[in-house]
Design a protein around this motif. Structure first.
Motif, PDB file in Angstrom:
ATOM      1  N   GLU A 103      77.483 107.247  19.250  1.00 52.04           N
ATOM      2  CA  GLU A 103      77.415 106.881  20.665  1.00 52.04           C
ATOM      3  C   GLU A 103      77.236 105.373  20.785  1.00 52.04           C
ATOM      4  O   GLU A 103      76.478 104.757  20.042  1.00 52.04           O
ATOM      5  N   GLY A 104      77.970 104.774  21.721  1.00 54.23           N
ATOM      6  CA  GLY A 104      77.894 103.333  21.911  1.00 54.23           C
ATOM      7  C   GLY A 104      78.944 102.555  21.145  1.00 54.23           C
ATOM      8  O   GLY A 104      79.012 101.332  21.245  1.00 54.23           O
ATOM      9  N   PHE A 105      79.798 103.251  20.365  1.00 56.83           N
ATOM     10  CA  PHE A 105      80.877 102.606  19.621  1.00 56.83           C
ATOM     11  C   PHE A 105      82.173 102.781  20.420  1.00 56.83           C
ATOM     12  O   PHE A 105      82.560 103.898  20.742  1.00 56.83           O
ATOM     13  N   VAL A 106      82.876 101.673  20.709  1.00 58.18           N
ATOM     14  CA  VAL A 106      84.070 101.690  21.548  1.00 58.18           C
ATOM     15  C   VAL A 106      85.300 101.350  20.697  1.00 58.18           C
ATOM     16  O   VAL A 106      85.318 100.334  19.996  1.00 58.18           O
ATOM     17  N   LEU A 107      86.321 102.179  20.771  1.00 58.54           N
ATOM     18  CA  LEU A 107      87.522 101.989  19.955  1.00 58.54           C
ATOM     19  C   LEU A 107      88.260 100.706  20.315  1.00 58.54           C
ATOM     20  O   LEU A 107      88.488 100.417  21.494  1.00 58.54           O
ATOM     21  N   LYS A 108      88.630  99.938  19.289  1.00 58.57           N
ATOM     22  CA  LYS A 108      89.440  98.737  19.461  1.00 58.57           C
ATOM     23  C   LYS A 108      90.872  98.954  18.974  1.00 58.57           C
ATOM     24  O   LYS A 108      91.815  98.453  19.579  1.00 58.57           O
ATOM     25  N   SER A 109      91.028  99.688  17.876  1.00 56.46           N
ATOM     26  CA  SER A 109      92.368  99.961  17.359  1.00 56.46           C
ATOM     27  C   SER A 109      92.311 101.166  16.426  1.00 56.46           C
ATOM     28  O   SER A 109      91.252 101.482  15.868  1.00 56.46           O
ATOM     29  N   VAL A 110      93.454 101.832  16.256  1.00 57.25           N
ATOM     30  CA  VAL A 110      93.532 102.955  15.333  1.00 57.25           C
ATOM     31  C   VAL A 110      94.932 102.987  14.732  1.00 57.25           C
ATOM     32  O   VAL A 110      95.922 102.753  15.430  1.00 57.25           O
ATOM     33  N   ASN A 111      95.009 103.220  13.427  1.00 63.48           N
ATOM     34  CA  ASN A 111      96.279 103.290  12.708  1.00 63.48           C
ATOM     35  C   ASN A 111      96.284 104.534  11.835  1.00 63.48           C
ATOM     36  O   ASN A 111      95.252 104.920  11.282  1.00 63.48           O
ATOM     37  N   SER A 112      97.442 105.151  11.699  1.00 67.57           N
ATOM     38  CA  SER A 112      97.584 106.314  10.823  1.00 67.57           C
ATOM     39  C   SER A 112      98.780 106.106   9.906  1.00 67.57           C
ATOM     40  O   SER A 112      99.810 105.574  10.322  1.00 67.57           O
ATOM     41  N   TYR A 113      98.637 106.514   8.651  1.00 67.53           N
ATOM     42  CA  TYR A 113      99.672 106.254   7.659  1.00 67.53           C
ATOM     43  C   TYR A 113      99.419 107.084   6.409  1.00 67.53           C
ATOM     44  O   TYR A 113      98.367 107.702   6.236  1.00 67.53           O
ATOM     45  N   ALA A 162      90.138 103.353  11.895  1.00 66.08           N
ATOM     46  CA  ALA A 162      89.697 103.167  13.272  1.00 66.08           C
ATOM     47  C   ALA A 162      88.676 102.037  13.337  1.00 66.08           C
ATOM     48  O   ALA A 162      87.659 102.072  12.650  1.00 66.08           O
ATOM     49  N   LYS A 163      88.976 101.031  14.151  1.00 69.28           N
ATOM     50  CA  LYS A 163      88.059  99.898  14.323  1.00 69.28           C
ATOM     51  C   LYS A 163      87.334 100.045  15.662  1.00 69.28           C
ATOM     52  O   LYS A 163      87.959 100.317  16.691  1.00 69.28           O
ATOM     53  N   TYR A 164      85.998  99.863  15.613  1.00 69.22           N
ATOM     54  CA  TYR A 164      85.184 100.005  16.814  1.00 69.22           C
ATOM     55  C   TYR A 164      84.370  98.737  17.067  1.00 69.22           C
ATOM     56  O   TYR A 164      83.972  98.040  16.128  1.00 69.22           O
ATOM     57  N   GLN A 165      84.110  98.482  18.345  1.00 65.42           N
ATOM     58  CA  GLN A 165      83.159  97.465  18.765  1.00 65.42           C
ATOM     59  C   GLN A 165      81.846  98.174  19.074  1.00 65.42           C
ATOM     60  O   GLN A 165      81.822  99.167  19.803  1.00 65.42           O
ATOM     61  N   VAL A 166      80.754  97.676  18.496  1.00 63.57           N
ATOM     62  CA  VAL A 166      79.448  98.277  18.751  1.00 63.57           C
ATOM     63  C   VAL A 166      78.878  97.640  20.011  1.00 63.57           C
ATOM     64  O   VAL A 166      78.440  96.495  19.993  1.00 63.57           O
ATOM     65  N   GLU A 167      78.908  98.391  21.108  1.00 62.08           N
ATOM     66  CA  GLU A 167      78.391  97.870  22.366  1.00 62.08           C
ATOM     67  C   GLU A 167      76.928  98.223  22.556  1.00 62.08           C
ATOM     68  O   GLU A 167      76.179  97.510  23.210  1.00 62.08           O
ATOM     69  N   ASP A 168      76.531  99.339  22.001  1.00 66.28           N
ATOM     70  CA  ASP A 168      75.151  99.779  22.095  1.00 66.28           C
ATOM     71  C   ASP A 168      74.904 100.635  20.871  1.00 66.28           C
ATOM     72  O   ASP A 168      75.834 101.024  20.173  1.00 66.28           O
ATOM     73  N   PHE A 169      73.645 100.907  20.581  1.00 68.93           N
ATOM     74  CA  PHE A 169      73.353 101.742  19.421  1.00 68.93           C
ATOM     75  C   PHE A 169      72.303 102.757  19.813  1.00 68.93           C
ATOM     76  O   PHE A 169      71.137 102.438  19.968  1.00 68.93           O
ATOM     77  N   ILE A 170      72.772 104.013  19.972  1.00 66.68           N
ATOM     78  CA  ILE A 170      71.876 105.069  20.403  1.00 66.68           C
ATOM     79  C   ILE A 170      71.746 106.145  19.326  1.00 66.68           C
ATOM     80  O   ILE A 170      70.660 106.430  18.846  1.00 66.68           O
ATOM     81  N   VAL A 171      72.873 106.728  18.941  1.00 67.98           N
ATOM     82  CA  VAL A 171      72.890 107.779  17.916  1.00 67.98           C
ATOM     83  C   VAL A 171      73.861 107.382  16.824  1.00 67.98           C
ATOM     84  O   VAL A 171      74.995 107.007  17.107  1.00 67.98           O
ATOM     85  N   GLY A 172      73.442 107.432  15.551  1.00 63.81           N
ATOM     86  CA  GLY A 172      74.282 106.952  14.458  1.00 63.81           C
ATOM     87  C   GLY A 172      75.141 107.992  13.776  1.00 63.81           C
ATOM     88  O   GLY A 172      75.814 107.691  12.805  1.00 63.81           O
ATOM     89  N   ALA A 173      75.134 109.248  14.247  1.00 63.47           N
ATOM     90  CA  ALA A 173      75.906 110.300  13.593  1.00 63.47           C
ATOM     91  C   ALA A 173      77.384 110.180  13.945  1.00 63.47           C
ATOM     92  O   ALA A 173      77.748 109.809  15.062  1.00 63.47           O
ATOM     93  N   SER A 174      78.251 110.496  12.975  1.00 73.30           N
ATOM     94  CA  SER A 174      79.697 110.509  13.201  1.00 73.30           C
ATOM     95  C   SER A 174      80.305 111.616  12.353  1.00 73.30           C
ATOM     96  O   SER A 174      79.686 112.099  11.399  1.00 73.30           O
TER      97      SER A 174
END
Length: 208
Positions: A103-113, A162-174
């Protein structure tokens, strides 16, 4: 992108002959940034200057790898990497892959290959895979889908960066969920990881 994809490939090679956690199929290793040239260094029991931790789990004949940042702080840009392939019936394909970031991680870009070995040149090259992508505005989950009626063959392993910008840090599970031929989307997160809040300099120290 080449270095990032090769990093997951190297980590997968380590996991294949490495430690199994508990009685299940999930394994975890700390890895370093870099490519196949660092395979020897990442196979050591102790990883120095590691930035990510690799977790792998096999579900319903599909092997899923998830490369997770060990720590992050607001303002950081961080990478998550996913690798998935079919370790069972090669005729079964993947129709959807969903990455669930903290939670608090916002997607900046994603690539698949996929990665293709150029044996004559002793190197790998990336082969882009066309998948549609969408972000859930409520949860931040990133969904990648194959074209309708065309399950994606993952015999050679699919990679997602997947690259994310960390805007906030609430829960670290993924974690990861996926859907495949004759397999509804998994209910539970697969290859679940954890990213810890990064400590600030001097945090926890007492003043004079």
């Amino acid at each position: 992108m080449m270095r990032r994809g090769a990093s997951i490939l190297a980590a997968a090679a380590v996991v294949a002959g490495g430690l199994t956690v508990g009685a299940g199929t999930a394994s975890a290793f700390c890895i370093q940034s870099g490519g196949l040239a660092q395979l020897k260094s990442i196979s050591q029991p102790t990883c120095q200057n590691a930035r990510n931790r690799y977790v792998e789990e096999t579900v319903a004949g599909f092997r899923v790898g998830h490369d997770v940042p060990i720590s992050a702080a607001p303002g950081d840009e961080v990478w998550f990497f996913i690798g998935i392939n079919n370790s069972g019936d090669p005729a079964r394909g993947v129709t959807k892959v969903v990455h669930h970031p903290p939670e608090g991680f916002v997607l900046k870009s994603v690539n698949s290959y996929t990665l293709r070995l150029i044996a004559a040149e002793n190197r790998y090259e990336t082969v882009p895979v066309a998948l549609t992508s969408e972000v859930d505005p409520a949860t931040g989950a990133v969904t990648l889908k194959a074209p309708p009626g065309q399950p994606l063959s993952v015999a050679d392993r699919l990679y997602v960066d997947a690259k994310y910008q960390v805007e906030d840090f609430i829960v670290g599970a993924s974690g990861v969920t996926f859907e495949a031929t004759d397999l509804p989307e998994t209910r539970d997160w697969v290859a679940k990881g954890w990213t810890a809040p990064q400590k600030l300099p001097g945090f926890g120290s007492s003043g004079s």
